[in-house]
Design an enzyme around this catalytic site. Structure first.
Site, PDB file in Angstrom:
ATOM      1  N   GLY A 437     -89.488  -3.788  -9.710  1.00 19.20           N
ATOM      2  CA  GLY A 437     -88.838  -2.856 -10.620  1.00 19.20           C
ATOM      3  C   GLY A 437     -89.563  -2.816 -11.945  1.00 19.20           C
ATOM      4  N   GLY A 439     -88.790  -2.205 -16.121  1.00 19.04           N
ATOM      5  CA  GLY A 439     -87.772  -2.138 -17.152  1.00 19.04           C
ATOM      6  C   GLY A 439     -88.385  -1.761 -18.488  1.00 19.04           C
ATOM      7  N   GLY A 440     -87.527  -1.660 -19.517  1.00 18.65           N
ATOM      8  CA  GLY A 440     -88.011  -1.303 -20.835  1.00 18.65           C
ATOM      9  C   GLY A 440     -88.912  -2.351 -21.446  1.00 18.65           C
ATOM     10  N   VAL A 444     -91.415  -6.275 -13.088  1.00 21.61           N
ATOM     11  CA  VAL A 444     -90.995  -7.425 -12.289  1.00 21.61           C
ATOM     12  C   VAL A 444     -91.707  -7.387 -10.941  1.00 21.61           C
ATOM     13  CG1 VAL A 444     -89.040  -8.666 -11.308  1.00 21.61           C
ATOM     14  CG2 VAL A 444     -88.756  -7.382 -13.428  1.00 21.61           C
ATOM     15  N   LYS A 458     -91.360 -11.792 -14.107  1.00 26.71           N
ATOM     16  CA  LYS A 458     -91.279 -10.728 -15.115  1.00 26.71           C
ATOM     17  C   LYS A 458     -92.470 -10.845 -16.064  1.00 26.71           C
ATOM     18  CE  LYS A 458     -89.684  -7.780 -18.196  1.00 26.71           C
ATOM     19  NZ  LYS A 458     -88.432  -8.072 -18.861  1.00 26.71           N
ATOM     20  N   ASP A 555     -75.858  -6.261 -23.099  1.00 21.76           N
ATOM     21  CA  ASP A 555     -76.240  -5.141 -22.237  1.00 21.76           C
ATOM     22  C   ASP A 555     -75.588  -5.284 -20.864  1.00 21.76           C
ATOM     23  OD1 ASP A 555     -79.358  -3.625 -21.106  1.00 21.76           O
ATOM     24  OD2 ASP A 555     -77.437  -2.741 -21.616  1.00 21.76           O
TER      25      ASP A 555
END
Length: 755
Positions: A437, A439-440, A444, A458, A555
């Site tokens: 994935g 992310g901001g 990952v 990550k 979050d």
């Protein structure tokens, strides 16, 4: 002797005439440049404002009557006979401001009002620039601006005391609000109204104001010791002196293509070109061609720039020859090539340099050097790599983390520092097919360690050196978390330019995908939804109350709840989390979070508390109940906030119309009603009205007993640990739409607060 004196006298006379000639040419050049600003015989200055053509002072000096500037006795430039001009540029001019107001007495009666209606631009070359904003100032007011094509915007302001309004230029509803206007606005009018006619705030604010002005020049002031914008006289004088209105101007209403077909009134002169106006109402402006400067609207207004006069404006090494619009470089006699500093320069035509011998010597020397240093190459490269990794290790806080580990501070002996080579090998050199994935904060990857453990790695995008100590502290704290419903952090790698983090691998994606049917399977029964909600609440309660230092997640959302192969919830993505000192109840911090889940009070005040996580959890629980996304669309394609939609439905007794059909079919009605009330309490706008997450967890556990769902029925999983610092396997919330069932579709025609 007399002959020498005569020769000296003749030389002095010649020098005198040369100097006079040079001064005459310089004066003529300056006069030409000055004349090129305006039409011959016209004045170019009114007060301290320069008025260049196509504008002009008085009749016959402007391109047409729309560009005529009036200069009154006080030498103040005016347009429309009453608006002061402060500045004129190539595309804009700034004029004096006017504003509307509405004033009340202590009983709420209107004692004075004046609304603005500006329509003088309709037949002029001007339009109101999008650099302006419609601004409303007051403590109990609503202002609206309207214009052509049914354009109308409005905003409201409120405040309960003078101290409620902060200093610092913020204009976001507390005493001040602003709205953007469309391009090409030719006229507008304003209106104002009040909810309680200022009766509650009259002691410190008796009037409300509405006006249009340049956004960058208006900074709202609300502190009485500096003079504040809630006071009538002070506000008027400050606005009048500092906040102009910006107008955009253009020639006519034709495009460049259309204007070129009508050469009789085409405004652009020689050595210039036409540029279409972007005001939205047509027209064009003129600009001098490259290599020219001056006024493109006048004959001979664009004059050649002599690039050779200033060495910094040309690239010639020896000789520069100016030509119209450009220049050429050349070399003196005896030299050849292009003569450019950034080119081949100038080379002597008959060089005696022994090029053949020099080339042979260079070749033999190069071969000798290759033989001599080849055995050093790999060792030097390896040393450099080691030094670079040591540098990055120290830069990323490796020594600090090692110190924490060596002193076993906080029990972090389980933390492992991985090498860059280990992670590179584990991810097959970070291959694309290993990406789980994006992310901001990073990407990952799925990795396999030497001991065959499958992990999620990550790799950050950037690292802020000022936050390194906080980053290490958070790694230390997060490795202490020993909770079966938190994604475990195994360790980190600090040898690369940006740090990498190694987590346990969670196989079944995130809760968002399962709720919104992005994964196959029918395991998401009401009992499983309720169990997951209880697991999330218990985990957040642990982070808030039982961790060594309280942690606010900041979050919480369904995309950050991962599911393992037994569909047990794992709270992830602590990249935005905050550590709260034990002696504090909140911290003031930059607002971070996800639209639809973000606590509105935190968004407005920047004060982060544990109740912010409670609000976000309430949105997740609403998702589980309804199957709707946090941002939904109604049939009119308007965005609605699920939190507002859910609370409104509960208040209007429409709960069972918006619940997911499977939830409605499988759930106990009493349990569903009480769960919905709990969601409503979590989504209260004021944090004081929300329960703590610990109270939420206890309430959920009690509600589970209504159907006999045991808290120990957790799929028989072993204990899992730890946490992560960023978004694992996140799915971007790019698709906000969600098609509700027929019952919900009927509800969505009501009015709910949009995002």
């Amino acid at each position: 002797m007399e002959l020498k004196q005569m020769i000296l006298l003749s030389y002095q006379i010649a020098c005198f005439y040369v100097c006079v000639l040079i001064l005459t040419l310089a004066t003529a050049q300056n006069t030409t440049k000055g004349a090129n600003v305006i039409k011959p015989g016209c004045t170019n200055q009114c007060g301290n404002v320069t008025v260049p053509y196509p504008f002009g002072i008085g009749s016959g000096c402007a391109f047409d009557s729309g560009f005529e500037i009036h200069c009154n006795n006080s030498e103040k430039p005016l347009i429309g006979n009453h608006l002061t001009v402060y500045d004129i540029s190539d595309a804009e001019l700034r004029i004096s401001n006017v504003f509307g107001w509405r004033c009340y007495n202590s009983t709420g009666a209107v004692i004075n009002e004046d609304m603005v209606s500006r329509n003088f631009l309709e037949s002029s070359p001007y339009s109101f620039s999008a650099l302006n904003r419609f601004i409303v100032v007051g403590c109990d007011d609503y202002g609206a601006i309207s214009g052509p094509n049914n354009f109308e915007y409005g905003c409201s302001v409120s405040c309960t005391s003078r101290e409620d309004v902060m200093k610092g230029g913020e204009c976001m509803g507390k005493g001040c609000c602003q709205k953007q206007i469309p391009k090409g606005l030719k006229y507008y009018s304003t209106t104002m109204s009040s909810t309680r006619n200022h009766t509650d705030v009259w002691s410190f604010n008796s009037c409300g104001y509405a006006f249009l002005g340049e956004a960058d020049r208006f900074h709202f002031q609300g502190l009485p010791d500096l003079g504040d914008d809630l006071t009538v006289d002070y506000f008027y004088e400050r606005l009048k002196a500092t906040v102009p209105i910006v107008l955009e101007w253009a020639i006519g209403n034709l495009s460049c293509v259309q204007a070129l077909e009508r050469l009789d009134d085409y405004a652009c002169r020689e050595n210039s070109h036409c540029v279409d106006s972007d005001t939205g109402v047509g027209g064009y402006r003129c600009s001098c061609n490259t290599g020219y400067h001056g006024n493109p609207y006048l004959n001979q207004g664009c004059q050649d720039i002599d690039e050779c006069a200033d060495p910094s404006t040309n690239s010639c090494e020896r000789i520069c020859i100016n030509i119209p619009g450009s220049y050429n470089c050349s070399c003196p006699d005896g030299y050849t090539d292009d003569g450019k500093k950034d080119g081949r320069s100038c080379i002597a035509a008959y060089s005696e340099f022994p090029w053949i011998k020099f080339s042979l010597g260079i070749g033999i020397g190069f071969i000798s050097l290759v033989v001599g240093i080849s055995w050093l190459y790999f060792s030097i490269k390896k040393r450099k790599l080691i030094k670079v990794r040591e540098k990055f290790f120290q830069q990323n806080g490796g020594l600090l983390l090692k110190h924490r580990i060596s002193t076993k501070e906080g029990g972090v002996e389980a933390t492992r520092i991985f090498t860059a080579e280990e992670l590179k090998k584990a991810t097959n050199n970070y291959a694309n097919d290993r990406i789980l994935g994006r992310g901001g904060n990073g990407i990952v990857y799925r990795g396999v360690l030497r001991d065959t453990r499958i992990v999620a790695i990550k790799k950050s995008r950037i690292v802020d050196e000022s936050q390194i100590e906080q980053f290490i502290n958070e790694v230390v704290i997060l490795t202490q978390i020993n909770h079966r419903n938190v994604v475990r952090l195994f360790g980190c790698c600090l040898e690369d330019e940006v740090p990498s983090l190694v987590y346990e691998y969670v196989s079944e994606g995130n809760l968002y995908e399962h709720i919104h049917n992005q994964r196959e399977g029918s395991w998401l029964t009401w009992q499983n939804r309720f169990r997951i909600a209880a697991e999330i609440a218990t985990t957040l309660a642990y982070l808030h109350s039982f961790a060594s230092i309280p942690i606010i997640h900041r979050d919480v959302k369904s995309a950050n709840i991962l599911l393992d192969n037994a569909y047990t919830a794992k709270v992830a993505d602590f990249g935005a989390s905050k550590l709260i000192p034990l002696d504090q109840t909140h911290v003031v911090t930059l607002v971070l979070g996800t639209s639809g889940y973000l606590d509105p009070e935190y968004f407005q005040t920047s004060e982060l508390t544990e109740k912010s996580d409670v609000y976000s959890f309430g949105v997740v629980l609403a998702e589980l109940l309804t199957g709707l996304k946090p941002i939904i669309r109604d049939r009119n394609d308007e965005q609605k906030n699920l939190a507002d939609y859910f609370v409104s439905s509960v208040n209007n007794n429409h709960l069972f119309q918006i619940l997911d059909r499977r939830v409605l079919r499988e759930g106990n009605l009493e349990q569903l009603q009480k769960t919905a009330e709990l969601v409503k309490n979590c989504l209260q706008l004021h944090r004081e009205d929300r329960p703590t997450i610990k109270e939420v967890a206890i309430e959920l556990e009690g509600l589970r007993k209504l159907t006999g769902i045991s808290s120990s029925n957790q799929h028989g999983l072993g204990e899992n640990n730890q946490d992560e610092l960023s978004d694992l396997y996140t799915v971007p919330m790019s698709s906000y739409g969600n098609t509700p069932n027929s019952d919900s579709a009927r509800i969505m025609h009501g009015r709910y607060s949009p995002i």
